[in-house]
Design an enzyme around this catalytic site. Sequence first.
Site, short mmCIF file in Angstrom:
data_model
loop_
_atom_site.label_atom_id
_atom_site.label_comp_id
_atom_site.label_asym_id
_atom_site.label_seq_id
_atom_site.Cartn_x
_atom_site.Cartn_y
_atom_site.Cartn_z
N HIS A 19 13.44 11.73 12.88
CA HIS A 19 12.37 12.07 11.78
C HIS A 19 12.14 13.56 12.07
O HIS A 19 11.27 13.89 10.91
CB HIS A 19 11.30 11.25 12.28
N ASP A 20 12.57 14.46 12.60
CA ASP A 20 12.42 15.98 12.65
C ASP A 20 13.54 16.71 11.92
O ASP A 20 13.48 17.96 11.95
CB ASP A 20 12.15 16.41 14.07
N ASP B 254 7.06 5.04 21.38
CA ASP B 254 6.94 6.58 21.36
C ASP B 254 5.63 6.90 22.31
O ASP B 254 4.61 6.48 21.84
CB ASP B 254 6.75 7.25 20.12
N ASP C 77 7.41 12.25 23.89
CA ASP C 77 7.37 13.17 23.07
C ASP C 77 7.26 14.78 23.79
O ASP C 77 6.31 14.80 24.68
CB ASP C 77 6.40 13.16 21.89
N ASP D 101 5.20 -0.62 7.36
CA ASP D 101 4.42 -1.33 8.43
C ASP D 101 4.92 -2.29 9.31
O ASP D 101 6.29 -2.35 8.98
CB ASP D 101 3.03 -1.86 7.62
N ASP E 56 0.77 -1.32 0.08
CA ASP E 56 0.14 -0.08 -0.25
C ASP E 56 0.86 1.16 0.03
O ASP E 56 0.39 2.32 0.13
CB ASP E 56 -0.77 -0.17 1.13
N GLU F 187 12.07 13.60 25.30
CA GLU F 187 12.57 14.53 24.04
C GLU F 187 12.23 15.92 24.91
O GLU F 187 11.00 16.18 25.05
CB GLU F 187 11.70 14.14 22.95
O1 TEU Z 1 8.88 17.14 17.96
C1 TEU Z 1 8.72 18.19 19.13
C2 TEU Z 1 9.46 19.50 18.49
O2 TEU Z 1 9.96 20.32 19.12
C3 TEU Z 1 9.73 19.38 17.14
O3 TEU Z 1 8.45 19.86 16.42
C4 TEU Z 1 11.07 20.23 16.70
O4 TEU Z 1 11.03 21.45 17.45
C5 TEU Z 1 10.74 20.69 15.43
O5 TEU Z 1 10.40 19.81 14.45
C6 TEU Z 1 12.13 21.26 14.99
O6 TEU Z 1 11.98 21.55 13.48
C7 TEU Z 1 7.94 16.13 18.59
C8 TEU Z 1 8.06 15.09 17.65
O7 TEU Z 1 9.40 14.54 17.51
C9 TEU Z 1 7.66 15.83 16.15
O8 TEU Z 1 7.66 14.82 15.06
C10 TEU Z 1 6.27 16.16 16.52
O9 TEU Z 1 5.79 17.03 15.34
C11 TEU Z 1 5.95 17.06 17.84
O10 TEU Z 1 6.81 16.71 18.76
C12 TEU Z 1 4.76 17.17 18.19
O11 TEU Z 1 4.19 15.91 18.74
CA CA Z 2 2.06 -1.14 4.17
#
Ligand code: TEU
Ligand code: CA
Length: 585
Positions: free
Chosen positions: A352-353, A113, A221, A44, A40, A280
């Site tokens: 991932h950020d 998470d 988070d 996963d 898809d 975090e």
């Molecule tokens: O991120 C917290 C956060 O502060 C981030 O948004 C960061 O400041 C920003 O991405 C920097 O560019 C956590 C998670 O890791 C993020 O993926 C979520 O979007 C956010 O919290 C809300 O849950």
């Molecule tokens: Ca899939």
Amino acid sequence: MSTPTSTFPAHASLGDQDAWWKSAVVYQIYPRSFADSNGDGIGDLPGIIGKLDYLEQLGVDVIWLSPIYKSPQDDNGYDISDYQDIDPMFGTLDDVDRLLDEAHGRGIRVVMDLVVNHTSDEHPWFIESRSSKDNPKRDWYWWRPAREGMEPGTPGAEPTNWSSFFSGSTWEYDETTGEYYLHLFSKRQPDLNWENPEVRHAVYEMMNWWLDRGIDGFRMDVINLISKVLPLKDGIVHEGEGRFGDGFPLFTNGPRVHEFMQEMYREVFEGRDKLLNVGEMPGVTIDEAKLFTDPARKELDMVFHFEHMGVDREWGKFGHTKLHLPDLKAILGRWQEGLEESGWNSLYWNNHDQPRVVSRFGNDGEYRVESAKMLAAILHLQRGTPYIYQGEEIGMTNMPFASFDDFQDIEARNYYAAVKETPGFDPDALLANMAKSTRDNARTPMQWDASEHAGFTEGTPWMAINPNYRDINADAAVADEHSVFHFYRKLIDLRHTLPVVVNGDFRMLLPEDERIYAYTRSLDGTTMLVLGNFSDDEAPVEIDDVDAWAASELVIGNYPAQEPASGITLRPWETRVYLREGDAG
Ligand code: TEU
Ligand code: CA
């Protein structure tokens, strides 16, 4: 379901078995982009299970899964509508149980998470809370009337002037009851009211449910945002911020945050062992981190700070500047020193950020492999627990974004929508800046092989795959003994086998050198010298007794060893790690 007996390796370096994570390496998986098993186009849980052999070969001790819970995916799963069920796009609770068995059987722990500063607006708790002012769950969230004398729903009528991480106000007007609700992130991520003990106990109950199911801890988070300064009030308005004020000091490391963390420990973690809990924490300071991670205080094992993630930014997330290496060394050196006596560092370049580190701090062109390895060595041999983000171990790069439409992340899309109407808006400059720092860079699908869609999916991937996947992929990396992958594998092995890597004292060298990153680690008469050249040029290493170092044991490097005439001159993006007996350096 057969549960293989778990064989968690007890690494040589460990003193305190409960702090097993001091010699562990964590691998972060962003499930949506990791491996798709059913065509898809979305990663996963069965896809992850299919890659556990790869992760075992890499040598990681823990996998951290970004959220896989039921979610409308407004913020790719960081907006949860059911904490105790799995979103069908990722699979089922049975898949989780299978993943736990398969991972534990390979000696790999699984950390989930935990996103409890806020829920999705589709969570039943919020649906009840918003339904009426006297609903029993009204006080599970932050509801406030419009500002005195202002027309509800008009700009400036919000209860405070705070701006959201995702642009705009942190307050959304809700017609149903004529009040506003607070959301530090998207308007579909309403903040839970942690002042309410009912909220806290519902969260603890859910956490216990997951730990009883067999997970090995949580990545929490934005957990340092859960306590807000009361009463809620305006932040200072800074130049250039328009009508918004800086709420950050009013909801970061708030007055009750340690009380809540200690209560969580008592209600959830007391009596359990071998867990890894990492917080975090945007805006956390070293002094605060000492409090959060001091074992005697029973709060968390470690935290993610963000200081080095702002080092190449002039203004905000999308205002990129070039890295000035002494600034990076000053930040990371301070954190090494600050947590040396008590507490523990998390070590990361990527998640991932964040954009891909080889593109951000390295050279993702001519010296992609060398700089990816150098960055890995500089990070992994510090004191702390290293985190590898999926694809970092094969030197995946930023994506060549060519249009604002390419950005799928809510942070980038909201920011562009907010600024594109401002006077003097320069689309080309902003696109160039956003392309370098958007979170989308980290979310392109994992590159497994050179087949169509990089082996990520048999279907159409939810997000475009980096066109360099034909050269940069896990299959090619595993097959090449000189690849970034095998370099990471050797670094992980050093952490598992050399006590000086886990417990050695840290000392920064050459703090002002603009090209060389140099530090030592020392323990019980053994000293390790870690060197990295952050430039395209050759660079001499001017430290005491450099000749003795040059003649000592080269533990790992990213170039063929060369016989030193005298001294050490690093080649472009070269790293060298030496080991000596004796308190040198
Ligand atoms: O991120 C917290 C956060 O502060 C981030 O948004 C960061 O400041 C920003 O991405 C920097 O560019 C956590 C998670 O890791 C993020 O993926 C979520 O979007 C956010 O919290 C809300 O849950
Ligand atoms: Ca899939």
